[in-house]
Write a protein that holds these residues in place. Sequence first.
Motif, PDB file in Angstrom:
ATOM      1  N   TYR A 167       0.847  -1.197   0.000  1.00 50.54           N
ATOM      2  CA  TYR A 167       0.000   0.000   0.000  1.00 50.54           C
ATOM      3  C   TYR A 167       0.881   1.245   0.000  1.00 50.54           C
ATOM      4  O   TYR A 167       1.867   1.315   0.741  1.00 50.54           O
ATOM      5  CB  TYR A 167      -0.876   0.053   1.261  1.00 50.54           C
ATOM      6  CG  TYR A 167      -2.004  -0.928   1.281  1.00 50.54           C
ATOM      7  CD1 TYR A 167      -3.176  -0.668   0.581  1.00 50.54           C
ATOM      8  CD2 TYR A 167      -1.921  -2.100   2.007  1.00 50.54           C
ATOM      9  CE1 TYR A 167      -4.232  -1.557   0.608  1.00 50.54           C
ATOM     10  CE2 TYR A 167      -2.970  -2.995   2.046  1.00 50.54           C
ATOM     11  CZ  TYR A 167      -4.123  -2.720   1.338  1.00 50.54           C
ATOM     12  OH  TYR A 167      -5.161  -3.611   1.367  1.00 50.54           O
ATOM     13  N   TYR A 197       0.182   5.177   0.759  1.00 51.82           N
ATOM     14  CA  TYR A 197      -0.852   6.019   1.366  1.00 51.82           C
ATOM     15  C   TYR A 197      -0.263   7.345   1.791  1.00 51.82           C
ATOM     16  O   TYR A 197       0.878   7.408   2.245  1.00 51.82           O
ATOM     17  CB  TYR A 197      -1.396   5.350   2.638  1.00 51.82           C
ATOM     18  CG  TYR A 197      -2.778   4.770   2.514  1.00 51.82           C
ATOM     19  CD1 TYR A 197      -3.876   5.399   3.077  1.00 51.82           C
ATOM     20  CD2 TYR A 197      -2.992   3.583   1.841  1.00 51.82           C
ATOM     21  CE1 TYR A 197      -5.141   4.856   2.980  1.00 51.82           C
ATOM     22  CE2 TYR A 197      -4.258   3.033   1.743  1.00 51.82           C
ATOM     23  CZ  TYR A 197      -5.327   3.679   2.310  1.00 51.82           C
ATOM     24  OH  TYR A 197      -6.585   3.136   2.211  1.00 51.82           O
ATOM     25  N   ARG A 201      -1.190   6.372  10.180  1.00 51.42           N
ATOM     26  CA  ARG A 201      -1.109   4.928  10.421  1.00 51.42           C
ATOM     27  C   ARG A 201      -1.359   4.695  11.905  1.00 51.42           C
ATOM     28  O   ARG A 201      -0.756   5.340  12.752  1.00 51.42           O
ATOM     29  CB  ARG A 201       0.270   4.405  10.038  1.00 51.42           C
ATOM     30  CG  ARG A 201       0.416   2.907  10.163  1.00 51.42           C
ATOM     31  CD  ARG A 201       1.853   2.483   9.795  1.00 51.42           C
ATOM     32  NE  ARG A 201       1.999   1.065   9.746  1.00 51.42           N
ATOM     33  CZ  ARG A 201       2.177   0.269  10.803  1.00 51.42           C
ATOM     34  NH1 ARG A 201       2.204   0.785  12.019  1.00 51.42           N
ATOM     35  NH2 ARG A 201       2.310  -1.033  10.652  1.00 51.42           N
ATOM     36  N   HIS A 225      -9.902   7.189   2.618  1.00 47.42           N
ATOM     37  CA  HIS A 225      -9.783   5.752   2.404  1.00 47.42           C
ATOM     38  C   HIS A 225      -9.270   5.095   3.676  1.00 47.42           C
ATOM     39  O   HIS A 225      -8.587   5.733   4.481  1.00 47.42           O
ATOM     40  CB  HIS A 225      -8.796   5.453   1.275  1.00 47.42           C
ATOM     41  CG  HIS A 225      -9.140   6.111  -0.017  1.00 47.42           C
ATOM     42  ND1 HIS A 225      -8.266   6.908  -0.704  1.00 47.42           N
ATOM     43  CD2 HIS A 225     -10.277   6.114  -0.748  1.00 47.42           C
ATOM     44  CE1 HIS A 225      -8.828   7.357  -1.801  1.00 47.42           C
ATOM     45  NE2 HIS A 225     -10.059   6.886  -1.848  1.00 47.42           N
ATOM     46  N   ALA A 249      -7.395   1.260   4.877  1.00 47.07           N
ATOM     47  CA  ALA A 249      -6.882  -0.083   4.605  1.00 47.07           C
ATOM     48  C   ALA A 249      -6.342  -0.626   5.915  1.00 47.07           C
ATOM     49  O   ALA A 249      -5.874   0.132   6.765  1.00 47.07           O
ATOM     50  CB  ALA A 249      -5.778  -0.040   3.555  1.00 47.07           C
ATOM     51  N   LEU A 301      -4.421   2.113   7.906  1.00 48.57           N
ATOM     52  CA  LEU A 301      -4.031   3.315   7.179  1.00 48.57           C
ATOM     53  C   LEU A 301      -5.288   4.111   6.884  1.00 48.57           C
ATOM     54  O   LEU A 301      -6.277   3.559   6.388  1.00 48.57           O
ATOM     55  CB  LEU A 301      -3.321   2.946   5.875  1.00 48.57           C
ATOM     56  CG  LEU A 301      -2.046   2.115   6.034  1.00 48.57           C
ATOM     57  CD1 LEU A 301      -1.604   1.558   4.690  1.00 48.57           C
ATOM     58  CD2 LEU A 301      -0.955   2.937   6.668  1.00 48.57           C
ATOM     59  N   HIS A 310      -5.473   9.017   2.042  1.00 47.41           N
ATOM     60  CA  HIS A 310      -5.649   8.900   0.593  1.00 47.41           C
ATOM     61  C   HIS A 310      -4.809   7.725   0.098  1.00 47.41           C
ATOM     62  O   HIS A 310      -3.587   7.716   0.249  1.00 47.41           O
ATOM     63  CB  HIS A 310      -5.207  10.180  -0.116  1.00 47.41           C
ATOM     64  CG  HIS A 310      -5.420  10.122  -1.585  1.00 47.41           C
ATOM     65  ND1 HIS A 310      -6.587  10.557  -2.168  1.00 47.41           N
ATOM     66  CD2 HIS A 310      -4.644   9.652  -2.582  1.00 47.41           C
ATOM     67  CE1 HIS A 310      -6.505  10.366  -3.483  1.00 47.41           C
ATOM     68  NE2 HIS A 310      -5.335   9.820  -3.750  1.00 47.41           N
ATOM     69  N   GLU A 311      -5.480   6.729  -0.470  1.00 48.27           N
ATOM     70  CA  GLU A 311      -4.760   5.587  -1.025  1.00 48.27           C
ATOM     71  C   GLU A 311      -4.238   5.965  -2.402  1.00 48.27           C
ATOM     72  O   GLU A 311      -5.020   6.191  -3.331  1.00 48.27           O
ATOM     73  CB  GLU A 311      -5.655   4.360  -1.123  1.00 48.27           C
ATOM     74  CG  GLU A 311      -4.909   3.134  -1.620  1.00 48.27           C
ATOM     75  CD  GLU A 311      -5.753   1.887  -1.616  1.00 48.27           C
ATOM     76  OE1 GLU A 311      -5.895   1.280  -2.693  1.00 48.27           O
ATOM     77  OE2 GLU A 311      -6.280   1.525  -0.536  1.00 48.27           O
ATOM     78  N   ARG A 329      -2.459   0.323  -4.412  1.00 50.53           N
ATOM     79  CA  ARG A 329      -2.101  -0.967  -3.827  1.00 50.53           C
ATOM     80  C   ARG A 329      -1.407  -1.744  -4.928  1.00 50.53           C
ATOM     81  O   ARG A 329      -2.024  -2.138  -5.914  1.00 50.53           O
ATOM     82  CB  ARG A 329      -3.334  -1.721  -3.339  1.00 50.53           C
ATOM     83  CG  ARG A 329      -2.960  -2.904  -2.447  1.00 50.53           C
ATOM     84  CD  ARG A 329      -4.129  -3.792  -2.154  1.00 50.53           C
ATOM     85  NE  ARG A 329      -4.122  -4.791  -3.231  1.00 50.53           N
ATOM     86  CZ  ARG A 329      -5.198  -5.377  -3.734  1.00 50.53           C
ATOM     87  NH1 ARG A 329      -6.371  -5.087  -3.292  1.00 50.53           N
ATOM     88  NH2 ARG A 329      -5.077  -6.250  -4.695  1.00 50.53           N
ATOM     89  N   THR A 373      -6.154  15.905   1.785  1.00 50.85           N
ATOM     90  CA  THR A 373      -6.135  14.874   2.829  1.00 50.85           C
ATOM     91  C   THR A 373      -5.964  15.505   4.199  1.00 50.85           C
ATOM     92  O   THR A 373      -6.643  15.112   5.162  1.00 50.85           O
ATOM     93  CB  THR A 373      -5.023  13.844   2.552  1.00 50.85           C
ATOM     94  OG1 THR A 373      -5.224  13.282   1.241  1.00 50.85           O
ATOM     95  CG2 THR A 373      -5.045  12.723   3.586  1.00 50.85           C
ATOM     96  N   GLN A 400       1.626  -5.690   2.781  1.00 48.41           N
ATOM     97  CA  GLN A 400       0.542  -6.566   3.260  1.00 48.41           C
ATOM     98  C   GLN A 400       0.906  -7.969   2.772  1.00 48.41           C
ATOM     99  O   GLN A 400       0.692  -8.289   1.607  1.00 48.41           O
ATOM    100  CB  GLN A 400      -0.816  -6.126   2.697  1.00 48.41           C
ATOM    101  CG  GLN A 400      -1.944  -7.110   2.931  1.00 48.41           C
ATOM    102  CD  GLN A 400      -2.270  -7.320   4.400  1.00 48.41           C
ATOM    103  OE1 GLN A 400      -2.411  -6.382   5.148  1.00 48.41           O
ATOM    104  NE2 GLN A 400      -2.372  -8.557   4.810  1.00 48.41           N
TER     105      GLN A 400
END
Length: 112
Positions: free
Chosen positions: A7, A9, A13, A44, A46, A59, A62-63, A66, A89, A109
Amino acid sequence: MGADSVYFYYGVRRTIVPDDEDQIRQLEDDSHPIYNLAFDHKLHVAWGCLTDGADYFMLIGHEIGRFGVEGIHEQSINEAHFSEIIEKTKERLKAAGIVESPAFYVQLQAQY
């Protein structure tokens, strides 16, 4: 079973300890309060866990993408667009009451 992904981002976090079963269950069944908060402020979310027994990560922001075999393979963002992502953001996080300082995160991930 999926493939590993990474990811990218801009945001914040957070970590969740593995024995916080209530929060983990809420993430798994999409009932965690952060989901509605993020949706309401166009952010977003995740989450995942790198390995069995490790802290979970979340997270929020703003993504950017991925990346991986099952995700996207490449992406380009010019400086003006990245600056816009940062400013929007920051505004959205502040409006959502998320007070941590945002940063650029790259998070693996792994599928273990």
